[in-house]
Design a protein around this motif. Sequence first.
Motif, PDB file in Angstrom:
ATOM      1  N   ILE A  60      20.513 -23.653  70.100  1.00  0.00           N
ATOM      2  CA  ILE A  60      21.037 -23.421  68.781  1.00  0.00           C
ATOM      3  C   ILE A  60      21.266 -21.788  68.713  1.00  0.00           C
ATOM      4  O   ILE A  60      21.754 -21.569  67.518  1.00  0.00           O
ATOM      5  CB  ILE A  60      19.931 -23.882  67.769  1.00  0.00           C
ATOM      6  N   ILE A  65      30.346 -23.612  67.452  1.00  0.00           N
ATOM      7  CA  ILE A  65      30.363 -24.625  66.417  1.00  0.00           C
ATOM      8  C   ILE A  65      30.660 -25.863  67.024  1.00  0.00           C
ATOM      9  O   ILE A  65      30.114 -26.870  66.450  1.00  0.00           O
ATOM     10  CB  ILE A  65      31.377 -24.155  65.178  1.00  0.00           C
ATOM     11  N   GLU A  67      30.211 -27.369  69.684  1.00  0.00           N
ATOM     12  CA  GLU A  67      28.865 -27.724  70.662  1.00  0.00           C
ATOM     13  C   GLU A  67      28.057 -28.158  69.339  1.00  0.00           C
ATOM     14  O   GLU A  67      27.296 -29.351  69.692  1.00  0.00           O
ATOM     15  CB  GLU A  67      28.266 -26.756  71.286  1.00  0.00           C
ATOM     16  N   LEU A  68      27.809 -27.568  68.372  1.00  0.00           N
ATOM     17  CA  LEU A  68      26.834 -27.659  67.403  1.00  0.00           C
ATOM     18  C   LEU A  68      27.153 -28.981  66.624  1.00  0.00           C
ATOM     19  O   LEU A  68      26.535 -29.681  66.126  1.00  0.00           O
ATOM     20  CB  LEU A  68      26.729 -26.602  66.405  1.00  0.00           C
ATOM     21  N   ASP A  69      28.551 -29.361  66.550  1.00  0.00           N
ATOM     22  CA  ASP A  69      28.904 -30.330  65.855  1.00  0.00           C
ATOM     23  C   ASP A  69      28.643 -31.911  66.537  1.00  0.00           C
ATOM     24  O   ASP A  69      28.560 -32.868  65.753  1.00  0.00           O
ATOM     25  CB  ASP A  69      30.796 -30.218  66.042  1.00  0.00           C
ATOM     26  N   LYS A  70      28.217 -31.763  67.721  1.00  0.00           N
ATOM     27  CA  LYS A  70      27.763 -32.896  68.284  1.00  0.00           C
ATOM     28  C   LYS A  70      26.353 -33.446  67.820  1.00  0.00           C
ATOM     29  O   LYS A  70      25.801 -34.318  68.053  1.00  0.00           O
ATOM     30  CB  LYS A  70      27.536 -32.521  70.015  1.00  0.00           C
ATOM     31  N   LEU A  71      25.901 -32.453  67.252  1.00  0.00           N
ATOM     32  CA  LEU A  71      24.276 -32.701  66.466  1.00  0.00           C
ATOM     33  C   LEU A  71      24.709 -33.691  65.218  1.00  0.00           C
ATOM     34  O   LEU A  71      23.671 -34.213  64.498  1.00  0.00           O
ATOM     35  CB  LEU A  71      23.727 -31.499  65.991  1.00  0.00           C
ATOM     36  N   GLU A  72      25.853 -33.647  64.527  1.00  0.00           N
ATOM     37  CA  GLU A  72      26.181 -34.611  63.566  1.00  0.00           C
ATOM     38  C   GLU A  72      25.682 -35.968  63.705  1.00  0.00           C
ATOM     39  O   GLU A  72      26.295 -36.973  64.332  1.00  0.00           O
ATOM     40  CB  GLU A  72      27.634 -34.412  63.243  1.00  0.00           C
ATOM     41  N   SER A  81      26.413 -28.140  61.423  1.00  0.00           N
ATOM     42  CA  SER A  81      26.282 -26.947  62.454  1.00  0.00           C
ATOM     43  C   SER A  81      26.778 -25.746  61.678  1.00  0.00           C
ATOM     44  O   SER A  81      26.297 -24.707  62.444  1.00  0.00           O
ATOM     45  CB  SER A  81      27.808 -27.510  63.330  1.00  0.00           C
ATOM     46  N   GLU A  82      27.398 -25.559  60.566  1.00  0.00           N
ATOM     47  CA  GLU A  82      27.600 -24.293  59.817  1.00  0.00           C
ATOM     48  C   GLU A  82      26.334 -23.651  59.455  1.00  0.00           C
ATOM     49  O   GLU A  82      26.140 -22.341  59.463  1.00  0.00           O
ATOM     50  CB  GLU A  82      28.377 -24.421  58.996  1.00  0.00           C
ATOM     51  N   ILE A  84      23.230 -24.315  60.793  1.00  0.00           N
ATOM     52  CA  ILE A  84      22.419 -23.933  61.979  1.00  0.00           C
ATOM     53  C   ILE A  84      23.152 -22.419  62.571  1.00  0.00           C
ATOM     54  O   ILE A  84      22.395 -21.392  62.505  1.00  0.00           O
ATOM     55  CB  ILE A  84      22.555 -24.704  63.145  1.00  0.00           C
ATOM     56  N   GLN A  85      24.529 -22.306  62.577  1.00  0.00           N
ATOM     57  CA  GLN A  85      24.972 -21.123  62.981  1.00  0.00           C
ATOM     58  C   GLN A  85      24.633 -19.888  61.954  1.00  0.00           C
ATOM     59  O   GLN A  85      24.236 -18.609  62.367  1.00  0.00           O
ATOM     60  CB  GLN A  85      26.575 -21.311  63.256  1.00  0.00           C
TER      61      GLN A  85
END
Length: 120
Positions: A60, A65, A67-72, A81-82, A84-85
């Motif tokens: 994290i 973004i 990669e973080l979108d996979k957490l949706e 994701s936004e 978290i970033q």
Amino acid sequence: MLNKLSRGLLKREIPMLIAGLLTVTACAETPKQANNPANNPASPTAAAPEKSNSKLKININTAPIAELDKLELPGTKPSLSERIQAARPYKTIDDLVTKKAISAEELGLIKSLVTIEDNK
């Protein structure tokens, strides 16, 4: 109520039906066991060390973004994701909630998918 012929057939048929069901059940379970890496010692993932799990997790602190979108996940808001970033850096996974990047419920959904450790 049943005549002798019917009772005789039932006495023979019921054990055969039970045996058939047991056979079908055993056959249906065999492929699952064969495809399970834990049941196959030759499989590369059978006895994988705990470190390999962190490679599958999303960092994290460094993930883009995309990669973080996979957490949706169902139950998480689209801007996860936004958020978290925007609240980086994190010292612990629980900082996601402390810094109000995500709710405790959202953390419960993604906690097993994220890490703060580098994958070295």
